[in-house]
Motif scaffolding. Structure first.
Motif, short mmCIF file in Angstrom:
data_model
loop_
_atom_site.label_atom_id
_atom_site.label_comp_id
_atom_site.label_asym_id
_atom_site.label_seq_id
_atom_site.Cartn_x
_atom_site.Cartn_y
_atom_site.Cartn_z
N SER A 1 13.56 -5.05 -17.58
CA SER A 1 15.02 -5.11 -17.45
C SER A 1 15.50 -5.15 -16.00
CB SER A 1 15.67 -3.94 -18.19
OG SER A 1 15.60 -4.14 -19.58
N PRO A 2 14.97 -4.31 -15.09
CA PRO A 2 15.45 -4.39 -13.70
C PRO A 2 15.11 -5.73 -13.05
CG PRO A 2 13.54 -2.95 -13.84
CD PRO A 2 13.98 -3.23 -15.25
N ILE A 3 13.98 -6.33 -13.43
CA ILE A 3 13.58 -7.62 -12.87
C ILE A 3 14.48 -8.72 -13.43
CG2 ILE A 3 11.61 -9.13 -12.40
CD1 ILE A 3 11.26 -6.14 -11.62
N ALA A 4 14.94 -8.54 -14.68
CA ALA A 4 15.80 -9.54 -15.32
C ALA A 4 17.26 -9.41 -14.91
CB ALA A 4 15.67 -9.42 -16.85
N GLY A 5 17.59 -8.37 -14.17
CA GLY A 5 18.96 -8.22 -13.68
C GLY A 5 19.87 -7.39 -14.55
N PHE B 1 8.49 -0.35 -7.88
CA PHE B 1 7.05 -0.50 -7.70
C PHE B 1 6.41 -1.59 -8.57
CE2 PHE B 1 8.10 4.08 -7.21
CZ PHE B 1 7.89 4.18 -5.84
N GLY B 2 7.14 -2.10 -9.57
CA GLY B 2 6.48 -2.93 -10.57
C GLY B 2 6.76 -4.42 -10.56
N LYS B 3 7.64 -4.90 -9.69
CA LYS B 3 8.06 -6.30 -9.72
C LYS B 3 6.87 -7.25 -9.57
CE LYS B 3 11.52 -9.45 -7.78
NZ LYS B 3 10.63 -10.58 -7.47
N ASP B 4 6.05 -7.03 -8.57
CA ASP B 4 4.91 -7.94 -8.31
C ASP B 4 3.92 -7.92 -9.47
OD1 ASP B 4 6.02 -8.60 -5.89
OD2 ASP B 4 4.85 -7.15 -4.75
N ILE B 5 3.68 -6.74 -10.04
CA ILE B 5 2.72 -6.62 -11.13
C ILE B 5 3.21 -7.37 -12.37
CG2 ILE B 5 1.59 -5.01 -12.73
CD1 ILE B 5 1.67 -2.94 -10.48
N LEU B 6 4.49 -7.20 -12.70
CA LEU B 6 5.05 -7.87 -13.87
C LEU B 6 5.04 -9.38 -13.70
CD1 LEU B 6 8.10 -5.58 -14.67
CD2 LEU B 6 6.12 -5.95 -16.12
N VAL C 1 17.02 8.92 -20.76
CA VAL C 1 16.69 9.36 -19.39
C VAL C 1 15.28 8.90 -19.01
CG1 VAL C 1 16.29 11.36 -17.91
CG2 VAL C 1 18.25 11.33 -19.46
N GLY C 2 14.32 9.09 -19.91
CA GLY C 2 12.94 8.68 -19.63
C GLY C 2 12.81 7.18 -19.42
N ALA C 3 13.49 6.41 -20.27
CA ALA C 3 13.47 4.95 -20.11
C ALA C 3 14.11 4.53 -18.80
CB ALA C 3 14.19 4.29 -21.29
N SER C 4 15.15 5.25 -18.38
CA SER C 4 15.82 4.94 -17.11
C SER C 4 14.91 5.26 -15.92
CB SER C 4 17.13 5.73 -17.00
OG SER C 4 18.03 5.34 -18.02
N VAL C 5 14.13 6.34 -16.02
CA VAL C 5 13.16 6.64 -14.96
C VAL C 5 12.11 5.53 -14.90
CG1 VAL C 5 11.36 8.23 -14.20
CG2 VAL C 5 13.50 9.13 -15.13
N CYS C 6 11.65 5.07 -16.07
CA CYS C 6 10.71 3.95 -16.14
C CYS C 6 11.32 2.70 -15.51
CB CYS C 6 10.32 3.70 -17.59
SG CYS C 6 9.07 2.42 -17.82
N PHE C 7 12.59 2.47 -15.81
CA PHE C 7 13.35 1.35 -15.23
C PHE C 7 13.31 1.42 -13.70
CE2 PHE C 7 17.22 -0.35 -13.44
CZ PHE C 7 17.61 -1.42 -14.23
N LEU C 8 13.58 2.60 -13.14
CA LEU C 8 13.61 2.77 -11.69
C LEU C 8 12.22 2.63 -11.07
CD1 LEU C 8 16.15 5.73 -11.45
CD2 LEU C 8 16.55 3.34 -10.81
N MET D 1 0.84 -1.21 0.00
CA MET D 1 0.00 0.00 0.00
C MET D 1 0.87 1.26 0.00
SD MET D 1 -3.09 1.00 -0.12
CE MET D 1 -4.10 2.43 0.15
N ALA D 2 1.96 1.20 0.76
CA ALA D 2 2.85 2.36 0.84
C ALA D 2 3.47 2.66 -0.53
CB ALA D 2 3.95 2.11 1.87
N ASN D 3 3.81 1.60 -1.28
CA ASN D 3 4.40 1.79 -2.61
C ASN D 3 3.41 2.42 -3.58
OD1 ASN D 3 6.93 0.84 -1.99
ND2 ASN D 3 6.55 -1.24 -2.70
N ILE D 4 2.15 2.01 -3.47
CA ILE D 4 1.11 2.58 -4.34
C ILE D 4 0.95 4.08 -4.06
CG2 ILE D 4 -1.35 2.55 -4.89
CD1 ILE D 4 -1.34 -0.44 -4.34
N ILE D 5 0.98 4.44 -2.80
CA ILE D 5 0.85 5.86 -2.41
C ILE D 5 2.04 6.66 -2.95
CG2 ILE D 5 0.82 7.47 -0.48
CD1 ILE D 5 -0.69 5.35 1.11
#
Length: 241
Positions: free
Chosen positions: A169-173, A120-125, A108-115, A1-5
C-alpha cells in the motif's frame, strides 16, 4: 546497509520486549511450570487459553499487555497466526470485549507494517513482486476518487492476501490515515467471526471451521455492498458527461 541495521534493531527490540514479558510473567501456581509461547495449532491454543484465563483472573493487566504485545508483533512483522490470536481473544475476553481489542490491534499492527515497508521494503517489493505491485498501483490510481470503498472491498473480500496489501500500500500511494481506517473497518466481519468462535473454542476441531460456506457467503455479500458506491459514482459520471 544503514536501513538493514535499523530494521534489525527494531526487530531485536520488539523480540526482547516479548521475551521479557514471557520470562518474567507473574506466577499463578508455583507447582505448575507455565510455558507462554505463540500457539501453532488448535490444541496449543486451547491449552494456552486455559492458562491465560487463570492469569486473567488474578493479573488482568499482564494478560492484556502480553496479548497486545504479541498481536502487534505478529501483525507488524507479517508472522502468520493472527486468526489463532483472534480465537484466543474471544476465549479469554468474550466477544464484545475482544472485538474492539483485536480490531484496533489489527489496524495498529498493519499500520506499523505499512511504515516498515515504506521505510525499508520498497526495493525488496519491486524486486520480488514487481507485477503485483504494479497492478495494485494501477488499481489505486484508477480508483483514486473512491479509494475508501476499493480498499474496504479488498479487506472484506478474501482474495488479495492482507499481508501483501499491508506492505504494498505505501508503494502504491495509499495514504496512511485511509489505510488505517480501511483495516479497522474492513476486517471487522472477519475478526467478529474469529472472536465469536473463540467463545466456543472447545467445540472447534480445526481453524478451517471458521470459514464455512455460510461465513464465506456473508463476507461476499458485505464486500459487494461496499462496491455499490463505486457503481453509483460511475453511473453519475456517465450521465453527466
Amino acid at each position: 546497509m544503514a536501513n538493514i541495521i535499523k530494521l534489525f534493531i527494531i526487530v531485536i527490540v520488539a523480540s526482547s520486549w516479548l521475551y521479557f514479558l514471557t520470562k518474567f510473567a507473574p506466577s499463578i501456581d508455583e507447582s505448575e511450570e507455565v510455558n507462554l509461547r505463540f500457539p501453532n495449532s488448535l490444541d496449543e491454543l486451547k491449552h494456552l487459553s486455559e492458562i491465560l484465563k487463570k492469569y486473567y483472573e488474578k493479573n488482568c493487566f499482564f494478560v492484556i499487555l502480553l496479548f497486545c504485545s504479541a498481536y502487534l508483533y505478529k501483525q507488524s512483522f507479517m508472522i502468520p497466526g493472527s486468526a489463532l490470536l483472534n480465537l484466543l481473544a474471544g476465549a479469554i475476553f468474550g466477544t464484545w470485549l475482544a472485538l474492539p481489542i483485536v480490531c484496533l490491534l489489527t489496524a495498529v499492527g498493519a499500520s506499523v507494517c505499512f511504515l516498515i515497508s515504506k521505510n525499508f521494503g520498497k526495493d525488496i517489493l519491486e524486486k520480488f513482486f514487481p507485477d503485483r505491485v504494479r497492478r495494485l498501483q494501477t488499481k489505486v490510481m484508477a480508483n483514486s476518487g473512491r479509494l475508501l470503498y476499493f480498499l474496504l472491498f479488498l479487506r472484506i473480500f478474501p482474495v488479495t492476501p492482507n499481508w501483501f496489501i499491508n506492505v504494498a500500500s505505501p508503494i502504491a500511494g495509499v495514504p496512511l490515515p485511509l489505510f488505517f481506517i480501511t483495516v479497522l473497518v474492513g476486517l471487522l466481519p472477519y475478526n467478529l467471526v474469529c472472536v465469536q468462535a473463540g467463545e466456543v473454542l472447545s467445540t472447534l476441531s480445526a481453524v478451517s471451521d471458521l470459514l464455512t460456506p455460510t461465513v464465506l457467503i456473508n463476507l461476499t455479500i458485505a464486500a459487494t455492498l461496499f462496491l455499490v458506491p463505486t457503481f453509483i459514482s460511475k453511473e453519475q459520471r456517465r450521465h453527466t458527461s
